[in-house]
Scaffold this motif. Structure first.
Motif, short mmCIF file in Angstrom:
data_model
loop_
_atom_site.label_atom_id
_atom_site.label_comp_id
_atom_site.label_asym_id
_atom_site.label_seq_id
_atom_site.Cartn_x
_atom_site.Cartn_y
_atom_site.Cartn_z
N VAL A 44 8.03 -49.98 -132.37
CA VAL A 44 7.24 -48.87 -132.91
C VAL A 44 7.62 -48.63 -134.37
CG1 VAL A 44 6.79 -46.39 -132.74
CG2 VAL A 44 6.82 -47.81 -130.68
N SER A 45 8.89 -48.74 -134.68
CA SER A 45 9.35 -48.58 -136.06
C SER A 45 8.72 -49.63 -136.97
CB SER A 45 10.88 -48.69 -136.10
OG SER A 45 11.33 -48.66 -137.43
N GLY A 46 8.75 -50.87 -136.54
CA GLY A 46 8.16 -51.93 -137.35
C GLY A 46 6.66 -51.79 -137.49
N LEU A 47 6.02 -51.32 -136.45
CA LEU A 47 4.58 -51.15 -136.44
C LEU A 47 4.14 -49.98 -137.32
CD1 LEU A 47 1.85 -52.04 -135.19
CD2 LEU A 47 2.34 -50.49 -133.29
N SER A 48 4.89 -48.90 -137.25
CA SER A 48 4.46 -47.67 -137.92
C SER A 48 5.13 -47.42 -139.27
CB SER A 48 4.76 -46.47 -137.02
OG SER A 48 6.16 -46.28 -136.88
N GLY A 49 6.24 -48.09 -139.52
CA GLY A 49 6.98 -47.82 -140.75
C GLY A 49 7.87 -46.59 -140.65
N VAL A 66 0.62 -44.75 -134.57
CA VAL A 66 0.22 -45.88 -133.71
C VAL A 66 -1.11 -45.51 -133.06
CG1 VAL A 66 0.82 -47.35 -131.76
CG2 VAL A 66 2.62 -46.53 -133.32
N ASP A 67 -2.20 -46.13 -133.56
CA ASP A 67 -3.53 -45.86 -133.03
C ASP A 67 -3.84 -46.83 -131.89
OD1 ASP A 67 -3.91 -48.27 -134.32
OD2 ASP A 67 -5.25 -47.47 -135.85
N SER A 68 -5.10 -46.87 -131.47
CA SER A 68 -5.47 -47.73 -130.34
C SER A 68 -5.25 -49.21 -130.66
CB SER A 68 -6.92 -47.49 -129.93
OG SER A 68 -7.80 -47.74 -131.01
N LEU A 69 -5.51 -49.62 -131.88
CA LEU A 69 -5.26 -51.01 -132.26
C LEU A 69 -3.76 -51.32 -132.18
CD1 LEU A 69 -6.32 -53.70 -133.31
CD2 LEU A 69 -6.11 -52.80 -135.62
N GLY A 70 -2.96 -50.40 -132.66
CA GLY A 70 -1.50 -50.55 -132.57
C GLY A 70 -1.04 -50.56 -131.13
N GLY A 71 -1.68 -49.77 -130.27
CA GLY A 71 -1.34 -49.74 -128.85
C GLY A 71 -1.61 -51.08 -128.19
N VAL A 72 -2.73 -51.70 -128.53
CA VAL A 72 -3.07 -53.00 -127.97
C VAL A 72 -2.06 -54.04 -128.45
CG1 VAL A 72 -4.81 -54.85 -127.98
CG2 VAL A 72 -5.50 -52.46 -127.64
N TRP A 73 -1.70 -53.97 -129.73
CA TRP A 73 -0.72 -54.90 -130.27
C TRP A 73 0.64 -54.70 -129.59
CZ3 TRP A 73 3.95 -54.58 -132.73
CH2 TRP A 73 4.43 -55.78 -133.27
N LEU A 74 1.02 -53.45 -129.37
CA LEU A 74 2.30 -53.16 -128.72
C LEU A 74 2.30 -53.69 -127.28
CD1 LEU A 74 5.06 -51.83 -129.05
CD2 LEU A 74 4.02 -49.66 -128.35
N ARG A 75 1.17 -53.59 -126.60
CA ARG A 75 1.05 -54.14 -125.24
C ARG A 75 1.29 -55.65 -125.27
NH1 ARG A 75 -3.54 -56.04 -121.83
NH2 ARG A 75 -2.87 -55.71 -119.67
N HIS A 76 0.72 -56.31 -126.25
CA HIS A 76 0.93 -57.76 -126.40
C HIS A 76 2.41 -58.07 -126.60
CE1 HIS A 76 0.33 -61.89 -127.66
NE2 HIS A 76 0.98 -61.61 -128.77
N VAL A 78 4.97 -56.27 -125.62
CA VAL A 78 5.68 -56.02 -124.37
C VAL A 78 5.56 -57.24 -123.46
CG1 VAL A 78 5.55 -54.67 -122.22
CG2 VAL A 78 5.62 -53.50 -124.43
N GLU A 79 4.36 -57.80 -123.39
CA GLU A 79 4.17 -58.99 -122.56
C GLU A 79 5.01 -60.16 -123.09
OE1 GLU A 79 -0.03 -59.72 -122.23
OE2 GLU A 79 -0.34 -57.91 -121.04
N GLN A 80 5.06 -60.31 -124.42
CA GLN A 80 5.87 -61.37 -125.03
C GLN A 80 7.35 -61.17 -124.75
OE1 GLN A 80 4.89 -61.16 -129.24
NE2 GLN A 80 4.09 -63.25 -129.12
N LEU A 81 7.83 -59.97 -124.98
CA LEU A 81 9.26 -59.68 -124.86
C LEU A 81 9.77 -59.68 -123.43
CD1 LEU A 81 9.59 -56.76 -127.42
CD2 LEU A 81 10.71 -58.97 -127.58
N PHE A 82 9.00 -59.08 -122.54
CA PHE A 82 9.52 -58.81 -121.20
C PHE A 82 8.81 -59.57 -120.08
CE2 PHE A 82 10.34 -55.03 -123.79
CZ PHE A 82 11.71 -55.03 -123.73
N GLY A 83 7.70 -60.22 -120.39
CA GLY A 83 6.96 -60.93 -119.36
C GLY A 83 6.39 -59.99 -118.31
N VAL A 84 6.12 -58.76 -118.71
CA VAL A 84 5.60 -57.75 -117.79
C VAL A 84 4.24 -57.30 -118.31
CG1 VAL A 84 5.94 -55.38 -116.98
CG2 VAL A 84 7.90 -56.91 -117.20
N GLN A 85 3.29 -57.23 -117.40
CA GLN A 85 1.97 -56.73 -117.78
C GLN A 85 1.88 -55.25 -117.44
OE1 GLN A 85 -1.12 -59.18 -116.15
NE2 GLN A 85 -0.71 -60.81 -117.60
N VAL A 86 1.72 -54.46 -118.47
CA VAL A 86 1.58 -53.02 -118.32
C VAL A 86 0.10 -52.70 -118.55
CG1 VAL A 86 2.27 -50.78 -119.23
CG2 VAL A 86 3.95 -52.63 -119.11
N PRO A 87 -0.50 -51.88 -117.70
CA PRO A 87 -1.92 -51.55 -117.89
C PRO A 87 -2.19 -51.02 -119.29
CG PRO A 87 -1.13 -50.67 -115.80
CD PRO A 87 0.08 -51.19 -116.54
#
Length: 129
Positions: A44-49, A66-76, A78-87
């Protein structure tokens, strides 16, 4: 602001290593939540500054820009880092670091790394279905 967001994303990608799942699972159960929260705060720090120390895990991420676009990027991420799919809703409807971290921890506990979920094989008699 669009340029700032792109640069922040590049910086965020250089954050925690891509094997966050392995690192978390190697920790004792009581140490896992803190590690996951710290990794998300870094993202979140890297995304938002926003400085890491200024990010409260209980505060809605829109407060940090962190807007909706940032939320989608953050979800991606999370999947990369943890291999977990969060809705996706978890990242769009009043998302907080704490809520997302809790979902990640549940996902990590559901199926351990390298283990396939159990599949029950059921045999049916012909014509019974």
């Amino acid at each position: 602001e669009r340029g700032r967001l792109v640069l922040a994303r590049e910086g965020a990608a250089a954050g925690p290593p891509l094997d966050g799942r392995g690192q978390v699972l190697a920790l004792d159960l009581e140490d896992r939540p803190g590690w996951v929260v710290a990794a998300l705060v870094a993202e979140v720090s890297g995304l938002s500054g926003t400085e890491r120390a200024s990010i409260d895990p209980e505060v809605v991420l829109t407060r940090y820009g962190v807007d909706s676009l940032g939320g989608v990027w953050l979800r991606h991420r999370v999947e990369q880092l943890f291999g977990v799919q969060v809705p996706v809703a978890e990242f769009l409807v009043r998302p907080t670091v704490a809520r997302i971290a809790a979902r990640i921890l549940v996902g990590l506990a559901e199926v351990p790394a390298g283990v396939s979920p159990l599949v029950e094989i059921v045999e049916f008699e012909e014509g019974v279905i």
